[in-house]
Enzyme design. Structure first.
Site, short mmCIF file in Angstrom:
data_model
loop_
_atom_site.label_atom_id
_atom_site.label_comp_id
_atom_site.label_asym_id
_atom_site.label_seq_id
_atom_site.Cartn_x
_atom_site.Cartn_y
_atom_site.Cartn_z
N HIS A 172 -4.22 -18.71 -5.28
CA HIS A 172 -2.84 -18.37 -5.65
C HIS A 172 -2.73 -17.36 -6.78
CE1 HIS A 172 -1.88 -20.95 -9.31
NE2 HIS A 172 -3.01 -21.52 -8.93
N SER B 139 -9.50 -18.98 -7.35
CA SER B 139 -8.36 -19.70 -6.80
C SER B 139 -7.45 -18.73 -6.04
CB SER B 139 -7.59 -20.33 -7.96
OG SER B 139 -6.42 -20.95 -7.50
N ASN C 75 -7.37 -16.90 -19.66
CA ASN C 75 -6.06 -16.88 -19.00
C ASN C 75 -4.92 -16.62 -19.97
OD1 ASN C 75 -7.34 -19.57 -19.46
ND2 ASN C 75 -5.21 -20.24 -19.36
N CYS D 100 3.61 -26.85 -24.13
CA CYS D 100 4.78 -27.50 -24.71
C CYS D 100 5.26 -28.61 -23.78
CB CYS D 100 5.85 -26.43 -24.87
SG CYS D 100 7.51 -27.00 -24.89
N GLY E 209 -8.65 -23.99 -8.07
CA GLY E 209 -9.55 -23.53 -9.12
C GLY E 209 -9.98 -24.71 -9.99
N THR F 239 -11.15 -32.84 5.50
CA THR F 239 -10.83 -31.94 6.59
C THR F 239 -10.31 -30.64 5.98
OG1 THR F 239 -10.32 -33.76 8.04
CG2 THR F 239 -9.36 -31.63 8.64
C1 LIG Z 1 -8.83 -19.57 -15.99
C2 LIG Z 1 -8.25 -20.58 -15.06
N1 LIG Z 1 -9.04 -21.54 -14.55
C3 LIG Z 1 -8.59 -22.45 -13.69
C4 LIG Z 1 -7.26 -22.47 -13.31
C5 LIG Z 1 -6.80 -23.53 -12.36
O1 LIG Z 1 -6.62 -23.02 -11.07
P1 LIG Z 1 -5.69 -23.83 -10.04
O2 LIG Z 1 -4.27 -23.54 -10.45
O3 LIG Z 1 -6.02 -23.25 -8.70
O4 LIG Z 1 -6.04 -25.25 -10.16
C6 LIG Z 1 -6.39 -21.51 -13.83
C7 LIG Z 1 -4.96 -21.53 -13.50
O5 LIG Z 1 -4.12 -21.15 -14.28
C8 LIG Z 1 -6.91 -20.54 -14.72
O6 LIG Z 1 -6.12 -19.61 -15.25
#
Ligand SMILES: Cc1ncc(COP(=O)(O)O)c(C=O)c1O
Length: 378
Positions: free
Chosen positions: A196, A194, A146, A318, A66, A232
């Protein structure tokens, strides 16, 4: 209770990925049979990820995360359009993948506007309109935050961007799999997700790029991914991402149940004296609850929850040497000491009402214990 940090890879995703490590291991650029097999797997995967976003297959670029998708969208547009203008609009509550990219571009001669949010963490579309200048080349506002889970008025901002013909990027890393995503109704030209965060593997991302939107590549090499992202391809990762995307679409209705658990969690936790919910009461991700407890620090709460086997997160970034309050919590107007007293709980597929009940039953004792020890207590 920390699904917004990451998720376990779904067993069905692992199963889909396994053959692509040692059996179907070809390089998708190779012309012989196992190469062609890997190429087919990538192109099928591209369609599945496109389906999650209501996009066309050709508009999907696979990346390494991401973070990389956000970097590619913002730097890619900025450097491509440098002659047209140098002004970028973003919000003050973006993930660091966007915020630090914009800060970097600020050191390279670009002018960045960081829009404020209201006390519930929402960007006002009128502020976007007011910030526009003839030199604006990009608007980047995240779909949902997030930390505090607030969902932004992306459709409204999309309309403004379209009217002015300015490319519009949204970071939808936290909304994929939780809200229905459609790039046309959102009105975005670029969108990052992303794997994961949707029960897929780590280290794979997607950037949706609307047909007719042009970017300067950030990785140069063999010309992979339509010459936009050389490398790749991570075939097992991409296949896993696609399987996770299919499952995310199927499971979307289940998010209602997760929202029910979240509401029960919020109700239970707010019984604690001097506790508050950060963010918007309803315009928030179905899985996100972010609390603030006066007189205590989130870090101590985390450690105490960890001792009880509960994984959570705090609003504070932190490190061993510094304690920086979260930029998101400061942006919604919290004082630094209040921003330190925050706790984020983010639910997912594995969570049950029993998990919620457990947190609700042990949290008051932890909070009371920490308040008794706190120098901040009145
Ligand atoms: C809103 C947001 N953007 C981007 C990311 C980054 O994604 P990645 O962990 O795949 O680099 C996160 C990951 O916590 C996210 O919460």
């Amino acid at each position: 209770m920390d699904h917004s940090a990451t998720c376990a890879v779904d067993p069905a995703v692992v199963e889909a990925m396994l053959p692509y490590f040692s059996e179907k291991f070809g390089n998708p650029s190779s012309l012989y049979a196992i190469g062609r097999q890997a190429r087919r797997a990538i192109e099928d995967s591209r369609q599945k990820v496109a389906d999650l976003l209501g996009a066309r297959k050709e508009e999907i670029i696979f990346t390494g995360s991401g973070t990389e998708s956000d970097n590619l969208a913002i730097k890619g547009i900025a450097y491509k359009n440098r002659k047209k203008g140098d002004h970028i609009i973003t919000s003050s509550i973006e993930h660091h993948a966007v915020l630090h990219t914009c800060k970097f571009l600020g050191t390279q001669g670009f002018n960045i506007t960081y829009l404020p949010v209201n006390k519930e963490g929402i960007v006002n579309p009128a502020d976007v309109e007011r910030a526009l200048t003839p030199k604006t080349i990009l608007i980047s506002v995240m779909h949902a935050n997030n930390e505090i889970g607030t969902i932004q008025p992306i459709e409204e901002i999309g309309k403004i961007a379209k009217e002015k013909g300015i490319p519009f990027h949204t970071d939808a890393v936290q909304t994929a799999g939780k809200l229905a995503l459609n790039v046309d109704s959102l009105g975005v030209d670029l969108l990052s997700i992303s794997a994961h965060k949707i029960y897929g593997p780590k280290g794979v991302g997607t950037l949706y790029i609307r047909k007719g939107t042009f970017l300067e590549p950030q990785l140069h090499g063999g010309g992979h991914e339509r010459n936009i992202r050389s490398s790749t391809e991570n075939v097992p990762g991409i296949v896993g991402f696609a399987r996770a995307a299919e499952l995310a679409r199927e499971r979307l209705p289940h998010e209602q149940e997760i929202a029910g658990l979240r509401d029960s969690l919020i109700k239970g936790v707010l019984e604690i004296k001097d506790s508050y919910l950060n963010g918007h009461p309803t315009k928030r991700l179905p899985n996100n609850a972010n609390f603030r407890f006066s007189f205590i620090e989130g870090e101590s709460l985390l450690l105490n929850l960890d001792m009880k086997g509960i994984a959570a997160s705090t609003g504070s970034a932190c490190s061993s040497t510094s304690l920086e309050p979260s930029h998101v919590l400061l942006a919604i107007g919290l004082k630094p000491e209040d921003a330190h007293g925050s706790l984020r709980l983010t639910l997912g597929l594995e969570n049950t009402q029993e998990d919620v009940d457990q947190v609700v039953s042990i949290l008051p004792d932890i909070v009371n214990k920490l308040r008794m020890m706190s120098p901040l207590t009145r």
